[in-house]
Design a protein around this motif. Structure first.
Motif, PDB file in Angstrom:
ATOM      1  N   ALA A  29     140.371   5.961 -18.164  1.00  0.00           N
ATOM      2  CA  ALA A  29     138.423   5.061 -17.612  1.00  0.00           C
ATOM      3  C   ALA A  29     137.786   5.098 -16.224  1.00  0.00           C
ATOM      4  O   ALA A  29     136.512   5.125 -16.441  1.00  0.00           O
ATOM      5  CB  ALA A  29     138.449   3.725 -18.246  1.00  0.00           C
ATOM      6  N   LEU A  30     138.770   4.861 -15.372  1.00  0.00           N
ATOM      7  CA  LEU A  30     138.929   4.600 -14.264  1.00  0.00           C
ATOM      8  C   LEU A  30     138.535   5.608 -13.122  1.00  0.00           C
ATOM      9  O   LEU A  30     138.068   5.969 -12.230  1.00  0.00           O
ATOM     10  CB  LEU A  30     139.020   3.647 -13.454  1.00  0.00           C
ATOM     11  N   GLN A  31     138.307   6.946 -13.730  1.00  0.00           N
ATOM     12  CA  GLN A  31     138.745   8.494 -12.715  1.00  0.00           C
ATOM     13  C   GLN A  31     137.209   8.381 -12.526  1.00  0.00           C
ATOM     14  O   GLN A  31     136.429   8.925 -11.863  1.00  0.00           O
ATOM     15  CB  GLN A  31     139.019   9.491 -14.206  1.00  0.00           C
ATOM     16  N   ASP A  32     136.132   8.210 -14.015  1.00  0.00           N
ATOM     17  CA  ASP A  32     134.388   8.235 -13.562  1.00  0.00           C
ATOM     18  C   ASP A  32     134.128   7.516 -14.233  1.00  0.00           C
ATOM     19  O   ASP A  32     134.492   7.309 -15.834  1.00  0.00           O
ATOM     20  CB  ASP A  32     134.230  10.398 -13.905  1.00  0.00           C
ATOM     21  N   MET A  33     133.010   6.478 -13.636  1.00  0.00           N
ATOM     22  CA  MET A  33     132.728   5.407 -14.659  1.00  0.00           C
ATOM     23  C   MET A  33     131.404   5.383 -13.924  1.00  0.00           C
ATOM     24  O   MET A  33     131.662   5.336 -12.460  1.00  0.00           O
ATOM     25  CB  MET A  33     133.629   4.248 -14.687  1.00  0.00           C
ATOM     26  N   VAL A  34     130.318   4.203 -14.282  1.00  0.00           N
ATOM     27  CA  VAL A  34     129.150   4.344 -14.317  1.00  0.00           C
ATOM     28  C   VAL A  34     128.434   2.848 -14.326  1.00  0.00           C
ATOM     29  O   VAL A  34     129.315   2.206 -15.637  1.00  0.00           O
ATOM     30  CB  VAL A  34     127.875   4.996 -14.644  1.00  0.00           C
ATOM     31  N   LYS A  35     128.103   2.179 -13.815  1.00  0.00           N
ATOM     32  CA  LYS A  35     127.995   0.734 -13.866  1.00  0.00           C
ATOM     33  C   LYS A  35     126.522   0.493 -13.739  1.00  0.00           C
ATOM     34  O   LYS A  35     125.614   1.128 -12.750  1.00  0.00           O
ATOM     35  CB  LYS A  35     127.866  -0.114 -13.099  1.00  0.00           C
ATOM     36  N   PHE A  36     125.474   0.491 -14.984  1.00  0.00           N
ATOM     37  CA  PHE A  36     124.209  -0.206 -15.180  1.00  0.00           C
ATOM     38  C   PHE A  36     124.393  -1.234 -14.454  1.00  0.00           C
ATOM     39  O   PHE A  36     124.409  -2.869 -15.219  1.00  0.00           O
ATOM     40  CB  PHE A  36     123.834   0.011 -16.521  1.00  0.00           C
ATOM     41  N   SER A  37     122.771  -1.399 -13.194  1.00  0.00           N
ATOM     42  CA  SER A  37     122.453  -2.605 -12.634  1.00  0.00           C
ATOM     43  C   SER A  37     121.831  -3.044 -13.021  1.00  0.00           C
ATOM     44  O   SER A  37     120.978  -2.664 -14.176  1.00  0.00           O
ATOM     45  CB  SER A  37     123.058  -2.575 -11.442  1.00  0.00           C
ATOM     46  N   SER A  38     121.736  -4.099 -12.719  1.00  0.00           N
ATOM     47  CA  SER A  38     120.107  -5.288 -13.723  1.00  0.00           C
ATOM     48  C   SER A  38     119.495  -5.401 -12.511  1.00  0.00           C
ATOM     49  O   SER A  38     117.935  -6.077 -12.413  1.00  0.00           O
ATOM     50  CB  SER A  38     120.814  -6.230 -14.033  1.00  0.00           C
ATOM     51  N   SER A  39     119.186  -4.914 -11.542  1.00  0.00           N
ATOM     52  CA  SER A  39     118.329  -5.023 -10.529  1.00  0.00           C
ATOM     53  C   SER A  39     118.097  -3.796  -9.951  1.00  0.00           C
ATOM     54  O   SER A  39     118.997  -2.911  -9.063  1.00  0.00           O
ATOM     55  CB  SER A  39     118.841  -6.342  -9.420  1.00  0.00           C
ATOM     56  N   SER A  40     116.596  -4.209  -8.315  1.00  0.00           N
ATOM     57  CA  SER A  40     117.214  -2.973  -7.782  1.00  0.00           C
ATOM     58  C   SER A  40     116.692  -3.231  -6.403  1.00  0.00           C
ATOM     59  O   SER A  40     115.766  -2.458  -5.416  1.00  0.00           O
ATOM     60  CB  SER A  40     115.761  -1.975  -8.387  1.00  0.00           C
ATOM     61  N   SER A  41     116.604  -4.563  -5.863  1.00  0.00           N
ATOM     62  CA  SER A  41     116.436  -5.172  -4.906  1.00  0.00           C
ATOM     63  C   SER A  41     117.403  -4.710  -3.977  1.00  0.00           C
ATOM     64  O   SER A  41     118.340  -4.931  -3.871  1.00  0.00           O
ATOM     65  CB  SER A  41     116.064  -6.531  -4.576  1.00  0.00           C
TER      66      SER A  41
END
Length: 591
Positions: free
Chosen positions: A169-181
């Protein structure tokens, strides 16, 4: 040979080769950083530390408390409250009262203006947004040490758990963040404020995530989600998806379902839809990273056209894990994800924490609902038995004295200047890991319904609503909120106090009066005091209203604007405390 081709290509070719080499070097740096990160996680040092702490929880807790009192003894607050006279846990509990946020409000205001040695030595690393003990927005200090400990005891342990259970799972992961600041807001004295602390020791984790797109300068949360989703869809090899909250991940998949044609077209053509009104510089940066990929676009279309149940596993065949908070008010969002878009993929709720500090970690990523091992080194914990928690200064139990199956209100004393602080969270002890309690987060005390003193908690109401919904043929609960009728005053629509309930459903367009009454009947079944008041006629029947799913997005935006809290950390409101919120959702009722 390499020099020959460089000379042959000329000036333009030199630039091209330089760019290619730059990208290759950057790629190698990311690979090397990821390798180092995974190697560090594989050692399991923080998990071993947690195991050691939980085998001697009483000693670890006492040592932490006494060290904190000594460390803060010369602050203004420590001198005022005679920290030097507190030589053990019992003297601390005897000499220092239980507190709520209003006890610290003036101190924190002074800290934000730059005064030092007030609540803690020196000045804090940041002032973080919190819901406070009353449910209203507030800020609490965070020190560099407390931020590091939250990372080591929370995030690092959970990543070690994931590495052990789902190494791919940790070889390729993405995080959807909640801020663009790109930068945090600053207090009057230049102290960072906001929903999350500045980067600290967790910085090394950035190597685990796929390179984020350049979203700085975008103010629309919809646009941020769209761009992040666009880049995630381009990568068919993702092993894990992460978001801070389940409701945020639901928003991501809602955008996918509503805009899949546009997303597929953008991947095919290597550009961003003109319907997304981006700053020109940001658009150019994003499109520079997009390479046209017609094959991937066609593969995605084939999956989207067959529906969206289990879509996560179909567009990312190697997906092993979804990570997002799934407790309390996020339970409905997590369950919907498990039943629809993320079907067939474990949903892991890794950490139970707040701005005040990490409280527990989940060591069992495949179990649902989640339970959390209390972190003995994070803060000094006390527990108020739920039956006496309405007193202002009730007796408390220490971590070694709690009992399995009982419910408690949490009290914390941390190294960032909060002492015997009534956090406002209610938990159930579901067992023990070594000597440390396993916690199930139930609800915030401020999210309790009561029009005659009957007190129905948020989790109790939610479970009853789910039970009633199953008696509405074909209905699937998508979202809900509720309010006490008294918040509307003479506009409540009846003389007897009652609950106003607003639900978004899938599968039905209307409910009969008998169906609506099933919720009231279910509340009577599950809550004897409510049944007694209904029998006496002193509480009126529940009123159930149908609204559309998008009504809750607008409600969350309004809740953020009214409270002053950032939209990023404003969850969907369940129990409405502002009249403006109730009036807003009422205007959107269609049945």
């Amino acid at each position: 040979m390499f020099l020959f081709f460089v000379l042959l290509l000329g000036g333009g070719g030199l630039l091209y080769v330089a760019l290619c080499l730059g990208r290759k070097v950057a790629g190698w740096r990311r690979w090397l950083g990821r390798w180092r990160c995974l190697r560090r996680l594989s050692r399991g040092k923080q998990r071993q530390r947690l195991e050691s702490d939980t085998r001697d929880v009483k000693r670890v807790q006492e040592t932490l408390l006494l060290h904190t009192l000594r460390e803060h003894g010369e602050t203004e607050y420590g001198q005022k409250h005679h920290f030097r006279d507190m030589q053990d846990v019992s003297s601390f509990q005897r000499l220092h009262p239980l507190t709520r946020y209003h006890h610290y409000k003036d101190y924190i205001l002074r800290v934000s203006r730059g005064e030092e040695n007030v609540l803690l030595p020196g000045r804090p690393l940041a002032l973080l947004a919190t819901s406070g003990t009353s449910g209203s927005p507030a800020a609490v200090p965070v020190t560099a040490h407390s931020a590091e400990e939250s990372f080591l005891q929370g995030t690092a342990v959970c990543m070690e758990v994931v590495h052990r259970c789902f190494p791919r799972a940790l070889q390729d992961m993405v995080k959807f963040s909640s801020s663009s600041s790109p930068t945090p807001l600053l207090s009057e004295a230049g102290i960072p404020t906001g929903p999350s602390p500045p980067a600290s020791s967790s910085e090394f984790l950035r190597h685990l995530y796929s390179s984020p797109p350049p979203v700085h300068g975008i103010t629309s949360h919809h646009q941020v989600r769209y761009i992040q989703l666009l880049f995630a869809l381009k990568d068919p090899a993702l092993g894990a998806i992460e978001a801070n909250f389940s409701w945020l991940l639901r928003e991501v998949f809602s955008i996918l379902e509503a805009h899949w044609e546009s997303l597929a077209r953008d991947i095919q053509l290597g550009r961003v839809s003109r319907a997304l009104e981006l700053p020109q510089g940001t658009r150019r940066q994003i499109e520079d990273l997009l390479v046209p990929d017609p094959r991937r676009a066609n593969d995605l279309r084939a999956q989207f056209e067959t529906g969206f149940e289990g879509i996560a596993k179909r567009v990312w065949p190697g997906l092993q894990l979804v990570m997002a908070v799934a407790s309390g008010g996020s339970e409905l969002d997590a369950q919907i994800l498990r039943d629809t878009a993320c079907r067939g993929v474990p949903l892991y709720s890794p950490v139970y924490g707040a701005a005040e500090g990490v409280i527990g970690v989940n060591l069992w990523p495949t179990r649902f609902p989640p339970r959390y091992v209390l972190c003995p080194r994070s803060a000094f914990f006390e527990f108020i038995p739920l039956g006496v928690s309405e007193e202002e200064q009730p007796g408390t139990l220490c971590v070694q004295d709690v009992r399995e199956g009982e419910m408690y209100e949490l009290v914390i004393s941390n190294r960032a200047g909060l002492y015997r602080y009534r956090l406002g969270d209610v938990v159930r002890i579901t067992g023990f890991h070594n000597q440390s309690p396993l916690l199930e987060f139930l609800h915030r005390k401020s999210q309790t319904l009561s029009v005659r003193g009957e007190r129905i908690s948020e989790d109790g109401f939610y479970k009853t609503l789910r039970y009633a919904t199953r008696q509405w043929p074909g209905a699937v609960l998508l979202n809900y909120c509720c309010a006490e009728s008294g918040i509307l005053g003479r506009f409540s629509g009846g003389s007897d106090p009652h609950y106003e309930v607003f639900v978004a459903l899938k599968g039905v367009r209307d409910l009969s009066e008998d169906q609506r009454y099933k919720l009231d009947h279910s509340l009577q079944e599950h809550f004897s005091m409510y049944k007694s008041f209904r029998f006496k006629g002193s509480i009126g029947p529940v009123r159930v209203h149908l609204v559309r799913p998008e009504s809750f997005r607008r409600l969350r935006e309004l809740a953020a604007s009214l409270s002053g809290a950032p939209l990023d950390c404003t969850p969907p409101p369940r129990t409405l405390r502002y009249r403006e919120l109730v009036e807003s959702i009422q205007r959107q009722v269609f049945s």
